[in-house]
Design a protein around this motif. Sequence first.
Motif, PDB file in Angstrom:
ATOM      1  N   ALA A  75       0.644  -1.554  -0.051  1.00 21.55           N
ATOM      2  CA  ALA A  75      -0.384  -0.123  -0.136  1.00 21.55           C
ATOM      3  C   ALA A  75       0.877   1.120   0.434  1.00 21.55           C
ATOM      4  O   ALA A  75       0.564   2.243  -0.805  1.00 21.55           O
ATOM      5  N   PHE A  76       1.890   1.279   0.660  1.00 24.54           N
ATOM      6  CA  PHE A  76       3.062   3.044   0.181  1.00 24.54           C
ATOM      7  C   PHE A  76       3.316   2.190  -0.155  1.00 24.54           C
ATOM      8  O   PHE A  76       4.466   3.234  -1.335  1.00 24.54           O
ATOM      9  N   GLY A  77       3.354   1.697  -1.313  1.00 17.55           N
ATOM     10  CA  GLY A  77       4.867   0.744  -2.900  1.00 17.55           C
ATOM     11  C   GLY A  77       5.297   0.546  -3.200  1.00 17.55           C
ATOM     12  O   GLY A  77       5.939   0.576  -4.185  1.00 17.55           O
ATOM     13  N   THR A 105       4.484   9.833   3.617  1.00 18.48           N
ATOM     14  CA  THR A 105       2.944  10.285   3.703  1.00 18.48           C
ATOM     15  C   THR A 105       2.140   8.792   3.946  1.00 18.48           C
ATOM     16  O   THR A 105       2.974   8.268   3.433  1.00 18.48           O
ATOM     17  N   ALA A 106       1.386   8.490   4.513  1.00 19.14           N
ATOM     18  CA  ALA A 106       0.638   8.058   5.064  1.00 19.14           C
ATOM     19  C   ALA A 106      -0.370   7.085   3.970  1.00 19.14           C
ATOM     20  O   ALA A 106      -0.901   8.436   3.191  1.00 19.14           O
ATOM     21  N   PRO A 107      -0.034   6.032   3.855  1.00 15.98           N
ATOM     22  CA  PRO A 107      -1.279   5.782   2.140  1.00 15.98           C
ATOM     23  C   PRO A 107      -2.893   6.453   1.986  1.00 15.98           C
ATOM     24  O   PRO A 107      -3.209   5.813   3.866  1.00 15.98           O
ATOM     25  N   ASP A 108      -3.685   6.416   1.336  1.00 20.05           N
ATOM     26  CA  ASP A 108      -5.332   6.445   1.579  1.00 20.05           C
ATOM     27  C   ASP A 108      -6.063   4.840   1.771  1.00 20.05           C
ATOM     28  O   ASP A 108      -4.990   4.291   0.341  1.00 20.05           O
ATOM     29  N   VAL A 109      -6.604   4.560   2.519  1.00 22.43           N
ATOM     30  CA  VAL A 109      -6.758   3.237   2.813  1.00 22.43           C
ATOM     31  C   VAL A 109      -8.321   3.110   1.434  1.00 22.43           C
ATOM     32  O   VAL A 109      -7.940   1.914   1.542  1.00 22.43           O
ATOM     33  N   GLY A 110      -9.102   3.957   1.711  1.00 20.96           N
ATOM     34  CA  GLY A 110     -10.034   4.274   0.365  1.00 20.96           C
ATOM     35  C   GLY A 110      -9.733   3.787  -0.417  1.00 20.96           C
ATOM     36  O   GLY A 110     -10.893   3.541  -1.378  1.00 20.96           O
ATOM     37  N   SER A 111      -8.229   4.039  -1.331  1.00 19.58           N
ATOM     38  CA  SER A 111      -8.091   4.179  -2.734  1.00 19.58           C
ATOM     39  C   SER A 111      -6.812   3.381  -2.774  1.00 19.58           C
ATOM     40  O   SER A 111      -6.102   3.618  -3.696  1.00 19.58           O
ATOM     41  N   SER A 112      -6.492   2.371  -1.946  1.00 18.59           N
ATOM     42  CA  SER A 112      -5.820   1.068  -2.010  1.00 18.59           C
ATOM     43  C   SER A 112      -6.403  -0.025  -2.650  1.00 18.59           C
ATOM     44  O   SER A 112      -7.192  -1.098  -2.039  1.00 18.59           O
ATOM     45  N   ARG A 171       4.603   8.491  13.989  1.00 14.36           N
ATOM     46  CA  ARG A 171       3.205   9.052  13.146  1.00 14.36           C
ATOM     47  C   ARG A 171       2.611   8.889  12.147  1.00 14.36           C
ATOM     48  O   ARG A 171       1.776   8.583  11.992  1.00 14.36           O
ATOM     49  N   VAL A 172       3.938   8.784  11.669  1.00 16.29           N
ATOM     50  CA  VAL A 172       3.477   8.098  10.083  1.00 16.29           C
ATOM     51  C   VAL A 172       2.546   6.874   9.847  1.00 16.29           C
ATOM     52  O   VAL A 172       1.538   6.327   9.189  1.00 16.29           O
ATOM     53  N   ASN A 173       3.570   6.004  10.175  1.00 18.59           N
ATOM     54  CA  ASN A 173       2.549   4.404  10.786  1.00 18.59           C
ATOM     55  C   ASN A 173       1.146   4.708  11.647  1.00 18.59           C
ATOM     56  O   ASN A 173       0.704   3.323  11.163  1.00 18.59           O
ATOM     57  N   GLN A 174       1.017   5.422  12.622  1.00 24.01           N
ATOM     58  CA  GLN A 174       0.512   5.348  13.649  1.00 24.01           C
ATOM     59  C   GLN A 174      -1.181   5.488  12.535  1.00 24.01           C
ATOM     60  O   GLN A 174      -1.993   5.694  12.946  1.00 24.01           O
ATOM     61  N   ASP A 175      -1.311   6.415  11.939  1.00 27.02           N
ATOM     62  CA  ASP A 175      -1.867   7.526  11.192  1.00 27.02           C
ATOM     63  C   ASP A 175      -2.390   6.347  10.163  1.00 27.02           C
ATOM     64  O   ASP A 175      -4.309   5.757  10.522  1.00 27.02           O
ATOM     65  N   PHE A 176      -2.224   5.731   9.473  1.00 22.20           N
ATOM     66  CA  PHE A 176      -2.137   4.682   8.646  1.00 22.20           C
ATOM     67  C   PHE A 176      -2.437   3.559   9.827  1.00 22.20           C
ATOM     68  O   PHE A 176      -3.172   2.690   8.963  1.00 22.20           O
ATOM     69  N   CYS A 177      -2.083   3.047  10.394  1.00 14.38           N
ATOM     70  CA  CYS A 177      -2.113   1.733  11.097  1.00 14.38           C
ATOM     71  C   CYS A 177      -3.906   1.896  11.986  1.00 14.38           C
ATOM     72  O   CYS A 177      -4.854   0.912  11.673  1.00 14.38           O
ATOM     73  N   VAL A 178      -3.893   3.322  12.486  1.00 11.20           N
ATOM     74  CA  VAL A 178      -5.544   3.437  12.558  1.00 11.20           C
ATOM     75  C   VAL A 178      -6.803   3.075  12.085  1.00 11.20           C
ATOM     76  O   VAL A 178      -7.480   2.518  11.709  1.00 11.20           O
ATOM     77  N   GLN A 179      -6.078   4.100  10.236  1.00 18.14           N
ATOM     78  CA  GLN A 179      -7.387   3.978   9.002  1.00 18.14           C
ATOM     79  C   GLN A 179      -7.700   3.116   9.095  1.00 18.14           C
ATOM     80  O   GLN A 179      -8.794   2.359   9.030  1.00 18.14           O
ATOM     81  N   TRP A 180      -6.436   1.755   8.724  1.00 25.48           N
ATOM     82  CA  TRP A 180      -7.119   0.318   8.262  1.00 25.48           C
ATOM     83  C   TRP A 180      -7.040  -0.151   9.181  1.00 25.48           C
ATOM     84  O   TRP A 180      -8.563  -1.143   9.063  1.00 25.48           O
ATOM     85  N   ALA A 181      -7.177  -0.259  10.622  1.00 24.86           N
ATOM     86  CA  ALA A 181      -8.390  -1.324  11.632  1.00 24.86           C
ATOM     87  C   ALA A 181      -9.053  -0.621  11.248  1.00 24.86           C
ATOM     88  O   ALA A 181     -10.510  -1.519  11.886  1.00 24.86           O
TER      89      ALA A 181
END
Length: 341
Positions: A75-77, A105-112, A171-181
Amino acid sequence: MTSLQRVLTTLAHKEPDRVPFFLLTTMHGAKELGMGIKEYFSESAHVIEGQLRLRQKYRGDCLYPFFYAPIEVEAFGGEVIYRDDGPPNSGEPFLRQSKDIDSLTAPDVGSSRCLGKVLEAISGIKAKVGDEAPIIGIVMSPFSLPVMQIGFDKYIELMHEDVDRFWKLMRVNQDFCVQWANAQLAAGATAICYFDPVSSATIVPREKYLETGFKVASATLSRITGPTATHLASGRCLPMVDALAKTGTAAVGVSALEDLADVKKACQGKLTVIGNLNGIEMRRWTPQEARAAVKNAIDKAAKGGGFILSDNHGEIPWQVPDEVLQEISEAVHDFGRYQKA
């Protein structure tokens, strides 16, 4: 009891009708459908059908639509490397040097697309099983994901020698992890498995964990809108149990390298224990050895609830024979019944 009732009862540290049983088969769905691993994970429909067949075959108490760990790196490429007889793995780290973190930056879960397949699998399974059995969503912890993002050696150096960038990456990974979970919970997952092997005593000393992984987990889990279980993916937990319980997690996946009776005693009333059948040894077990291993685990940890029988890593190896998995299931149903007064 339904599987969900059984699991909820043991999470409350009470005895259900039987020890809950999580057979965490991921790639085995490909065997059931007669296809290769890469083809199997190419479509959510394959995983839906694979998980339903595996549960019917082995009578487990959860659905586990886990694709593969590096799907988050994808998801990060980043690169995913497939193999014919094992789980897909991450390729060359996409963060080549620590300064690359500055612009991450964190990837957008909705567009992955890759993450979308997982969400489709969760929602498809939920449509089939409803609330009869728990559906487990999976995230890599922000503290453990960097092993695939930047490489193990560079990550350890970052943790110790470049603290500002370390926390930027967290911080980047936390934002992604929370969004993904939370996306998985919204799709129908009952709970989230928070894979965090770097937080195990096998990899970091307790003091370093309290400075880093503990703070990351506490902040991250508080933002996830459903129950969580922390899995140390074969790593030792005993020196960390009291701290793990304070992160807000409900359960811990534990190692075959620690005595299950000791782990259960340390976790009593604080954390439900998930484990700890040895997935590596399981490849060579006879059905008789599988049966003995299940009985031993139940004897050590089942009393009083707060125990889910599973493997020690969170993923059953591709090479484990069907007859061994069948015998594990039979043994749980034979030895795992609680005696009611």
